[in-house]
Structure formats: structure tokens, C-alpha cells
Write an enzyme that holds these catalytic residues in place. Structure first.
Site, mmCIF file in Angstrom:
data_model
loop_
_atom_site.group_PDB
_atom_site.id
_atom_site.type_symbol
_atom_site.label_atom_id
_atom_site.label_comp_id
_atom_site.label_asym_id
_atom_site.label_seq_id
_atom_site.Cartn_x
_atom_site.Cartn_y
_atom_site.Cartn_z
ATOM 1 N NE ARG A 1 -2.491 1.160 3.670
ATOM 2 C CZ ARG A 1 -3.256 0.911 4.588
ATOM 3 N NH1 ARG A 1 -4.606 0.635 4.522
ATOM 4 N NH2 ARG A 1 -2.612 1.138 5.785
ATOM 5 N NE ARG B 1 9.243 20.080 -12.864
ATOM 6 C CZ ARG B 1 8.899 20.915 -13.955
ATOM 7 N NH1 ARG B 1 8.973 20.782 -15.170
ATOM 8 N NH2 ARG B 1 8.752 22.312 -13.551
ATOM 9 C CE LYS C 1 -1.809 5.036 6.856
ATOM 10 N NZ LYS C 1 -3.127 5.756 7.444
ATOM 11 C CD GLU D 1 -11.413 6.998 5.614
ATOM 12 O OE1 GLU D 1 -11.045 5.827 5.842
ATOM 13 O OE2 GLU D 1 -10.925 7.808 4.746
HETATM 14 N N1 PMP Z 1 -8.882 5.427 7.099
HETATM 15 C C1 PMP Z 1 -7.939 6.179 7.394
HETATM 16 C C2 PMP Z 1 -8.006 7.504 6.851
HETATM 17 C C3 PMP Z 1 -6.605 5.779 8.143
HETATM 18 O O1 PMP Z 1 -5.900 6.769 8.199
HETATM 19 C C4 PMP Z 1 -6.555 4.516 8.493
HETATM 20 C C5 PMP Z 1 -5.372 3.878 9.200
HETATM 21 N N2 PMP Z 1 -4.365 3.603 8.361
HETATM 22 C C6 PMP Z 1 -7.658 3.528 8.211
HETATM 23 C C7 PMP Z 1 -8.811 3.994 7.562
HETATM 24 C C8 PMP Z 1 -7.349 2.138 8.461
HETATM 25 O O2 PMP Z 1 -6.675 1.436 7.790
HETATM 26 P P1 PMP Z 1 -5.923 0.066 8.303
HETATM 27 O O3 PMP Z 1 -6.782 -0.861 8.679
HETATM 28 O O4 PMP Z 1 -4.998 -0.183 7.004
HETATM 29 O O5 PMP Z 1 -5.024 0.749 9.389
#
Ligand code: PMP
Length: 290
Positions: free
Chosen positions: A52, A105, A151, A184
Site C-alpha cells: 500500500r 522536480r 495514504k 470512514e
Molecule cells: N482510514 C484512514 C483515513 C486511516 O488513516 C486508517 C489508518 N491507516 C484507516 C482507515 C484504517 O486502515 P488500516 O486498517 O489499514 O490501518
């Protein structure tokens, strides 16, 4: 011995772990990160997290500069060097030092940081009591502005939503997208429980493709549940039997109240507890030995 941190190919002590003030990770949030966890000396879903990280980097056109296998070795090494068994490892790659303009760059070499520390998660009490959350008024960044699958080091959207629950004395904020669909939490994915079904928003509406989210989907059938993606609204949340959040640090944490309204009977429900137990059992069985 002081904590050993990997920066650009060298292991340095915490006191010497420094980056340039011209690093675009600092100046512009130009970079990516991931977090991986070890359970009793075994790295959980290491390849998934490193993959990832590399995809996040690719998404922003950032060359990490070392092969994935070498990165993976250094993550394992970070835990060995710090004599940890239960660890939380932060992997950070920034665009590197450049000039004061945003032009990537001008940054000729990425900065790589690997930081292993002891894990700090919610106390066990939180899993028994559950979280009280709000639906934040701050909307999740639309995927056509900054894709939620990346991320990135740019977490201001989530931090502003987090300030909202801090100011109201609640435990966490849930975020909607610009169309009003539930996306989320600030650092976790979300699941609703309806009967024997787990429902979670599809990631294309703005959520991170959480590794705990995927593990939850994969484990659901083993405990007699089905899991599917669905577009969910605030009303689905208010009327759900149960709700829980998922993340590497949090694992599966129950949500018992939203905007002052009880979810289900306002206590962590049996499905969430069953899934959490299955998840914890699974973390003991798999993982790459350190
Ligand atoms: N959403 C966000 C915005 C996050 O920062 C995270 C933490 N990484 C998650 C969801 C959960 O992801 P994971 O299960 O891979 O930790």
C-alpha cells in the site's frame, strides 16, 4: 540503548533522527506513510502495508528509491534493533528536500523514515464501553481532489474533523463525503451490522482501503456473517444494530452512540464482540516472524 530509527539508509538514535527543514514532507505534506503492527514477534500483514505504501507513492508520482524487498527487510530490522515484540512501526517516505516552491522536480531524493515504537492503543475499557462519536460537519476530501486510497502525509482533512469531536467531548468523528454518504472515521474504516450482515462503504467514495477492513471482510464468513460494500447514510447508522470501526491500531472498536443517539441498545453488541475475538485470534496465527 536509545530507540534506533532508520533515516535514509542509516540507523540513528532518537536524538539524532532529524530531517531537513527544506523537506517537502514538512513544507507541503508531500509524501506518504503507512503503519504496520507486530503481535508477539510477528509482523501482521507486512506485505500488504508495504504494498500500500508503494501504491500510495506511485499515486503521487513519488519514487521511493529502494526496492520493496529492501524496504521490507528494514521494517523487520527496525523491530529487531529496538528489541520489540509488540510494536507499531511507522513507515514514512517524503518527496525529500527541495527549494521553497512546491515543484517536486526540485526534490532529487526521497526521504525514508522507519520508526518502530511500543504500541499505544485504546485501553481495554474502551472495547467494553464503546465509543461515543459525532458525524463531523467537515466532509471527507473528494476522491477527485485527493484520492482516499493514497495514504498521504496530508491529514489536515481528518485532523479538522477530529477537532470537532474533541471540542464536543466525544471520542471520534465519522466523516461523510460531499454527497452525504458515510465514508470512514478520522483514522479508521467503518462497519455497520444489520442482522448477520456487515456493511461497509466502498472505498471509491473516499475511504482508505484499510487492511483491517479487508481482514474483517475476509474473516466474516468464518463466524457465520456475510460482509458487503454498500452506500450508507446517517440514517443507516442511526438504525443499525451495531457499528464498529477498524484500523491497525484500533483493531475493531465498538461505536455505541452517535450524535447523542444510542446505536442498538447503546452497548457493544454480540456481532462486534464476535468479530473482534475472531480478529484477535487471527492476529496470533499469521504474520512474518521477526
Ligand atoms: N482510514 C484512514 C483515513 C486511516 O488513516 C486508517 C489508518 N491507516 C484507516 C482507515 C484504517 O486502515 P488500516 O486498517 O489499514 O490501518
Amino acid at each position: 540503548m536509545s530507540q534506533q530509527i532508520y533515516i535514509d539508509g542509516a540507523w540513528v538514535s532518537r536524538e539524532d533522527a532529524k530531517v531537513s527543514i527544506f523537506d517537502h514532507g514538512l513544507l507541503y505534506g508531500d509524501g506518504v506513510f503507512d503503519s504496520v503492527r507486530s503481535y508477539d514477534g510477528r509482523l501482521f500483514k507486512l506485505d500488504e502495508h508495504v504494498n500500500r505504501l508503494y501504491l500510495s507513492a506511485k499515486g503521487i508520482g513519488l519514487d521511493i528509491g529502494i526496492p520493496k524487498a529492501k524496504f521490507t527487510e528494514q521494517v523487520i530490522e527496525s523491530i529487531r534493533r529496538n528489541n520489540l515484540r509488540d510494536a507499531y512501526v511507522r513507515l514514512v517516505v517524503t518527496r525529500g528536500p527541495g527549494d521553497l516552491g512546491i515543484d517536486p522536480r526540485k526534490c532529487t531524493k526521497s526521504t525514508i523514515i522507519i520508526l518502530a515504537d511500543k504500541i499505544t492503543i485504546y485501553p481495554e475499557e474502551t472495547y467494553k464501553r464503546g465509543l461515543r462519536v459525532i458525524i463531523a460537519s467537515t466532509r471527507r476530501t473528494p476522491p477527485d481532489s485527493l484520492n482516499g486510497k493514497i495514504k498521504s502525509l496530508n491529514y489536515l482533512n481528518n485532523i479538522i474533523a477530529k477537532l470537532e469531536h474533541i471540542h464536543t467531548g466525544m471520542d471520534e468523528s465519522l466523516m461523510l463525503n460531499h454527497e452525504g454518504y458515510l465514508v470512514e472515521g478520522t483514522v479508521e474504516n467503518i462497519f455497520l451490522v444489520k442482522g448477520k450482515k456487515l456493511l461497509t462503504p466502498p472505498c471509491h467514495i473516499g475511504a482508505l482501503e484499510g487492511i483491517t477492513r479487508q481482514t474483517t471482510i475476509d474473516l466474516a464468513p468464518s463466524v457465520g456473517l456475510s460482509a458487503e460494500e454498500a452506500l450508507l447514510t446517517a440514517n443507516d447508522l442511526y438504525t443499525a444494530d451495531e457499528c464498529f470501526l477498524t484500523g491497525t491500531g484500533a483493531e475493531l472498536v465498538p461505536v455505541v452512540q452517535v450524535d447523542g443517539r444510542a446505536i442498538g441498545d447503546g452497548k457493544p453488541g454480540p456481532v462486534t464482540q464476535k468479530m473482534l475475538a475472531a480478529y484477535r485470534e487471527y492476529t496470533k496465527q499469521v504474520g512474518i516472524p521477526i
